[in-house]
Design a protein around this motif. Structure first.
Motif, mmCIF file in Angstrom:
data_model
loop_
_atom_site.group_PDB
_atom_site.id
_atom_site.type_symbol
_atom_site.label_atom_id
_atom_site.label_comp_id
_atom_site.label_asym_id
_atom_site.label_seq_id
_atom_site.Cartn_x
_atom_site.Cartn_y
_atom_site.Cartn_z
ATOM 1 N N TRP A 1 0.827 -1.207 0.000
ATOM 2 C CA TRP A 1 0.000 0.000 0.000
ATOM 3 C C TRP A 1 0.866 1.264 0.000
ATOM 4 N N GLY A 2 2.055 1.190 0.620
ATOM 5 C CA GLY A 2 2.998 2.307 0.555
ATOM 6 C C GLY A 2 3.547 2.509 -0.845
ATOM 7 N N ILE A 3 3.761 1.406 -1.563
ATOM 8 C CA ILE A 3 4.207 1.492 -2.960
ATOM 9 C C ILE A 3 3.158 2.206 -3.808
ATOM 10 N N LEU A 4 1.876 1.943 -3.532
ATOM 11 C CA LEU A 4 0.810 2.657 -4.244
ATOM 12 C C LEU A 4 0.941 4.166 -4.035
ATOM 13 N N TYR A 5 1.237 4.557 -2.806
ATOM 14 C CA TYR A 5 1.393 5.985 -2.488
ATOM 15 C C TYR A 5 2.610 6.570 -3.197
ATOM 16 N N ILE A 6 3.727 5.849 -3.145
ATOM 17 C CA ILE A 6 4.962 6.317 -3.785
ATOM 18 C C ILE A 6 4.745 6.510 -5.284
ATOM 19 N N ALA A 7 4.018 5.574 -5.904
ATOM 20 C CA ALA A 7 3.793 5.639 -7.354
ATOM 21 C C ALA A 7 3.013 6.887 -7.757
ATOM 22 N N GLU A 8 2.240 7.469 -6.839
ATOM 23 C CA GLU A 8 1.444 8.650 -7.142
ATOM 24 C C GLU A 8 2.247 9.943 -7.048
ATOM 25 N N GLN A 9 3.479 9.867 -6.536
ATOM 26 C CA GLN A 9 4.276 11.067 -6.303
ATOM 27 C C GLN A 9 5.149 11.409 -7.509
ATOM 28 N N GLU A 10 5.621 12.662 -7.515
ATOM 29 C CA GLU A 10 6.603 13.075 -8.516
ATOM 30 C C GLU A 10 7.917 12.330 -8.274
#
Length: 246
Positions: free
Chosen positions: A140-149
Motif C-alpha cells: 500500500w505504501g508502494i501505491l502511495y509512492i507511485a502517485e508522487q513526482e
C-alpha cells in the motif's frame, strides 16, 4: 471591487474555496476571471491551497475541493462510511481465501491501518491504528509512492532504506522500481513475497477527483498460496473498491 480586509490573502483564498464549493470543478482561466485578479496572484493562492490539500486537480486539470475537507473535522465519520461500504466485501474476501484484509489511509507520507478483518490461522498483518512511514516496505505504501513526482519518490524510498526501525528484507532497487511501475500501470501491487515470509497485495482507494486516499490490502503466508489464486484475490479487491463512489 474587492472589499478591504485585514487579511486579504486569507480572504481571497476563502473566496476561491467558496466559488469551487458552490460551482464545482473549475479551470484556471475561469477562476481567474471570477476572482478578477492577476494570474500570478491566483496561481500563488492556488499553490498554497493545493499544498495544504484544500484544493486538488481532477483528471481534467480542473480544480476541486481537496481531501482536507473530508478529513479535517469529520475524519472519523468519513472513514466510518467507507468501512460500512467495504465491510461486507472485506468479509467475503476474508472468508473466501482465508486471509486477513486491511483498510489503510494514505496521507502526508504515512499509512495508517483504519480497519481490519483478521484470519488468525494465516497472516495477521498490522493492527488497527498502526501508523508507519517506511512506505517502500508495504504494497500500500508502494501505491502511495507511485502517485508522487519522481523527486518525492526518491525521497520516500531513501527514507525507508534508512529507517532504523525497519525489519524487512532489503529489496533490490530495481525490484522496487518494478513494483512502482506495476502500481502505476495496473493499479495494484503484489509484493511477490520479497520483503518477508509472507506475500501481500494492495489496490488503491481514490476519490472521484482521482486523489489517492487509501488502499484495500490483504496478505497470505507463503505456504497458503498454493490454494489461492492471487489474480482472483486482486480482482475481488478491485471490485470491492470500484463501487465506493467517493
Amino acid at each position: 471591487m474587492e472589499q478591504k480586509s485585514v487579511a486579504p490573502a486569507l480572504t481571497r483564498g476563502l473566496t476561491i474555496l467558496e466559488i469551487i464549493a458552490r460551482e464545482g470543478a473549475i479551470g484556471f482561466n475561469e477562476l481567474k476571471e471570477k476572482m478578477n485578479l492577476h494570474a500570478t496572484t491566483v496561481n500563488r493562492l492556488i499553490k498554497v491551497l493545493i499544498d495544504k490539500e484544500y484544493l486538488a486537480k481532477d483528471q481534467n486539470s480542473k480544480y476541486t475541493l481537496g481531501i482536507k475537507f473530508l478529513n479535517l473535522s469529520n475524519q472519523e465519520t468519513f472513514w466510518n462510511k467507507i468501512i460500512q461500504k467495504l465491510h461486507n466485501s472485506m468479509k467475503e474476501i476474508n472468508e473466501k481465501y482465508g486471509i486477513t484484509v486491511l483498510l489503510t489511509s494514505l496521507d502526508k507520507d504515512k499509512a495508517t491501518v483504519i480497519y481490519k478483518i483478521i484470519e488468525s490461522s494465516n497472516l495477521g498483518m498490522l493492527e488497527v491504528g498502526n501508523t508507519h512511514y517506511d512506505l517502500m516496505n508495504f504494497p500500500w505504501g508502494i501505491l502511495y509512492i507511485a502517485e508522487q513526482e519522481k523527486e518525492k519518490q526518491e525521497e520516500l524510498i531513501e527514507k525507508s532504506y534508512a529507517d532504523p526501525s525497519r525489519n524487512m528484507n532489503v529489496v533490490d532497487r530495481k525490484d522496487i522500481d518494478k513494483l512502482i511501475v506495476e502500481a502505476d500501470l495496473e493499479k495494484h501491487v503484489d509484493d511477490k513475497g520479497w520483503f518477508f515470509n509472507g506475500r501481500r497485495f494492495a489496490v488503491p482507494v481514490f476519490l472521484s477527483n482521482g486523489k489517492l486516499i487509501g488502499a484495500l490490502c490483504s496478505g497470505s503466508n507463503k505456504e497458503n498460496l498454493k490454494d489461492i489464486s492471487i489474480e482472483d484475490v486482486i480482482n475481488d479487491m478491485k471490485k470491492a473498491v470500484e463501487g465506493l463512489d467517493l
